[in-house]
Design a protein around this motif. Structure first.
Motif, PDB file in Angstrom:
ATOM      1  N   GLU A 342      14.390  -3.015  57.738  1.00 25.18           N
ATOM      2  CA  GLU A 342      13.083  -3.352  58.295  1.00 25.18           C
ATOM      3  C   GLU A 342      13.189  -4.522  59.264  1.00 25.18           C
ATOM      4  O   GLU A 342      12.601  -4.514  60.353  1.00 25.18           O
ATOM      5  N   ASP A 343      13.956  -5.561  58.888  1.00 20.60           N
ATOM      6  CA  ASP A 343      14.133  -6.714  59.775  1.00 20.60           C
ATOM      7  C   ASP A 343      14.794  -6.312  61.095  1.00 20.60           C
ATOM      8  O   ASP A 343      14.400  -6.774  62.175  1.00 20.60           O
ATOM      9  N   ILE A 344      15.825  -5.457  61.007  1.00 24.77           N
ATOM     10  CA  ILE A 344      16.540  -5.054  62.222  1.00 24.77           C
ATOM     11  C   ILE A 344      15.633  -4.223  63.136  1.00 24.77           C
ATOM     12  O   ILE A 344      15.636  -4.396  64.361  1.00 24.77           O
ATOM     13  N   LEU A 345      14.864  -3.327  62.550  1.00 25.20           N
ATOM     14  CA  LEU A 345      13.949  -2.528  63.360  1.00 25.20           C
ATOM     15  C   LEU A 345      12.910  -3.405  64.054  1.00 25.20           C
ATOM     16  O   LEU A 345      12.495  -3.116  65.184  1.00 25.20           O
ATOM     17  N   ARG A 346      12.500  -4.492  63.404  1.00 29.48           N
ATOM     18  CA  ARG A 346      11.554  -5.422  64.040  1.00 29.48           C
ATOM     19  C   ARG A 346      12.210  -6.142  65.232  1.00 29.48           C
ATOM     20  O   ARG A 346      11.525  -6.515  66.182  1.00 29.48           O
ATOM     21  N   LEU A 347      13.539  -6.345  65.151  1.00 31.99           N
ATOM     22  CA  LEU A 347      14.237  -6.999  66.263  1.00 31.99           C
ATOM     23  C   LEU A 347      14.286  -6.104  67.501  1.00 31.99           C
ATOM     24  O   LEU A 347      14.433  -6.594  68.622  1.00 31.99           O
ATOM     25  N   HIS A 348      14.195  -4.789  67.308  1.00 33.94           N
ATOM     26  CA  HIS A 348      14.346  -3.849  68.425  1.00 33.94           C
ATOM     27  C   HIS A 348      13.168  -2.876  68.432  1.00 33.94           C
ATOM     28  O   HIS A 348      13.349  -1.666  68.238  1.00 33.94           O
ATOM     29  N   PRO A 349      11.966  -3.367  68.652  1.00 34.69           N
ATOM     30  CA  PRO A 349      10.782  -2.499  68.549  1.00 34.69           C
ATOM     31  C   PRO A 349      10.736  -1.401  69.606  1.00 34.69           C
ATOM     32  O   PRO A 349      10.087  -0.377  69.405  1.00 34.69           O
TER      33      PRO A 349
END
Length: 487
Positions: A342-349
């Motif tokens: 979830e954190d990584i996906l937030r970094l690359h929206p």
């Protein structure tokens, strides 16, 4: 077949009458009809069943070359090659490195293995060889999806419709695509029909049974394509005999920033939640106690080999095997892994992302949590094609996959990958990295490795980092990656 017959395994004979023999293709082997006293090369054996000499079909070209030394005049009736169909090539000009690889293969006599990273255009080299030499060809790939991908590429790039041998179809045409399994089954019947055989992902070929397809084929031209020829069982040494020598080797390091995108690796260490850690420790203690007890009784006790055998008859061994699998599941499906994703996906929206898992259950967990499709070994052809087509169009932001995307999947626009686990070692790691490295402008690629510390997960990650592609990569922490994105 009787080996060591008086006619075989002799030095080249002195002056004597020329012997005449007829060579035929016979169910994956070559049959030489000649008297038993005929001096022949040592790789032929006398077959009492048919009163003729016999050798593997792969020796066809070698036998023709050696015939003069043994004063044999061969009537060659073995080959029954298809003529090349009309082609309408539509292939972009090859880059210098591709031309060099093609030239090296030709200089090796049209036999050899080309080792180049994923995304550097190995398929285009094979297509160019078919177009330039105008030969009938059999293309062998490890998966049905790759087989159909080759069929599409042949239609687009050469303007020819390829036959399909496999997946319930038996279309043996001048240009044919097939799988390793189907080639192994049918080569005894079709091994004399094709002038060129192409083994895609050639590291599969030396398998204990699959290699027989190369022995049963007399194609004089042979091409192997792979990014990772090495095998854990050491059988990659067979490639030289089955296909030919390694004619070109290019590493990811050589191709980076040239034909491949620049890339960075982000190591993300995590720890199990306390309930998971407690269960993991309890299972580990039970497994260690069992192994220690058996090694005191038998120092040769092998954990991987003997436990699986004992589990068939010993209830305790079966329970220990279940403990091992449960412990593996805990690391593969850790709840902390989902939080990090979830954190990584937030970094690359705004970026598409592919998430590699070690188990089908974890791929489904990711799919349910983030509402993205998942592909596993259980996905059928229609589902896979629909998902990949939707991903290519940008319909889906992410895609979770267990094993099925390690080979032969093209997605140049995807530059973000997340590895949540893997059980197949360095080759799997390099193949996953290669999925992200097809160049698309100047966009760099990032591969996030989410690793459970103080577990077998961490040991596997450490082994992966010994590979040159990993050792030479730019390394970032999750915080550093976030700071770069902010800048």
């Amino acid at each position: 077949m009787a080996e060591g017959h008086p006619g075989a395994d002799q030095d080249a004979p002195g002056p004597r009458a020329v012997r005449v023999g007829t060579v035929r293709f016979d169910r994956g082997s070559l049959r030489l009809d000649a008297p038993p006293t005929t001096p022949v090369p040592p790789y032929l054996s006398w077959d009492e069943r048919v009163s003729a000499w016999r050798t593997e079909a792969v020796n066809h070209l070698r036998l023709k070359e050696d015939a003069a030394i043994y004063r044999l005049h061969l009537r060659d009736e073995a080959a029954s090659f298809f003529s090349c169909p009309p082609l309408r090539p539509n292939i972009p000009p090859l880059r210098p490195d591709q031309e060099d690889a093609l030239r090296a293969w030709e200089e090796a006599g049209g036999r050899g293995v080309i080792v180049k990273p994923t995304g550097t255009g190995k398929t285009e080299i094979a297509l160019a060889i078919i177009a330039r030499h105008r030969v009938s060809a059999l293309i062998v790939s490890p998966l049905r999806d790759l087989m159909y991908q080759w069929q599409r590429r042949l239609r687009q790039s050469l303007g020819v419709e390829a036959g399909v041998l496999g997946d319930g179809r038996r279309e043996i045409w001048p240009i044919t695509v097939t799988t390793y399994d189907s080639a192994w089954i049918h080569m005894k019947d079709i091994g004399n029909r094709f002038q060129l055989i192409v083994y895609d992902e050639a590291h599969h070929l030396p398998g204990p049974a699959l290699h027989e397809s190369a022995l049963d084929c007399l194609a004089p031209m042979r091409l192997g394509l792979t990014a990772t020829p090495e095998r854990a069982d050491g059988r990659d040494t067979l490639l030289a005999r089955l296909i030919g020598p390694e004619v070109v080797r290019e590493s990811i390091i050589d191709a980076r920033d040239q034909t491949l995108a620049h890339y960075a690796l982000i190591h993300v260490p995590i720890f199990l939640a306390q309930p998971e850690q407690d269960e993991f420790n309890r299972l580990s203690r039970r497994i260690r106690a069992y192994v220690a007890r058996h090694r005191r009784a038998d120092q040769a006790f092998d954990w991987k080999r003997d436990l699986a055998q004992l589990s068939r008859v010993d209830p305790e061994a079966k329970a220990i095997l279940r403990c091992y699998r449960r412990r593996l599941t805990i690391t593969q499906r850790s709840t902390e892994k989902l939080r990090v994703v979830e954190d990584i996906l937030r970094l690359h929206p705004a970026e598409q992302c592919v998430i590699f898992t070690a188990s089908s259950r974890m791929a489904l967990d990711v799919s349910a949590r983030f509402l993205i499709p998942a592909l596993t070994v259980h996905s059928d052809k229609d589902e896979r094609n629909a998902v990949l087509d939707g991903f290519a169009r940008g319909t889906f932001r992410g895609l979770a996959a267990c094993e099925v995307l390690n080979e032969g999947w093209d997605a140049p626009s995807v530059k973000i990958g997340i590895v949540l686990g893997g059980e197949k070692g360095t080759r799997e790691a390099v193949q996953r990295l290669g999925r992200l490295l097809r160049r698309s402008g100047d966009r760099p690629a990032r591969l996030y490795e989410v690793v459970v510390e103080e577990s077998p997960d961490a040991r596997r990650a450490k082994r992966r980092r010994r590979n040159d592609a990993y050792k030479s990569a730019t390394r970032l922490s999750l915080g550093q990656a976030h700071q770069l994105d902010l800048l």
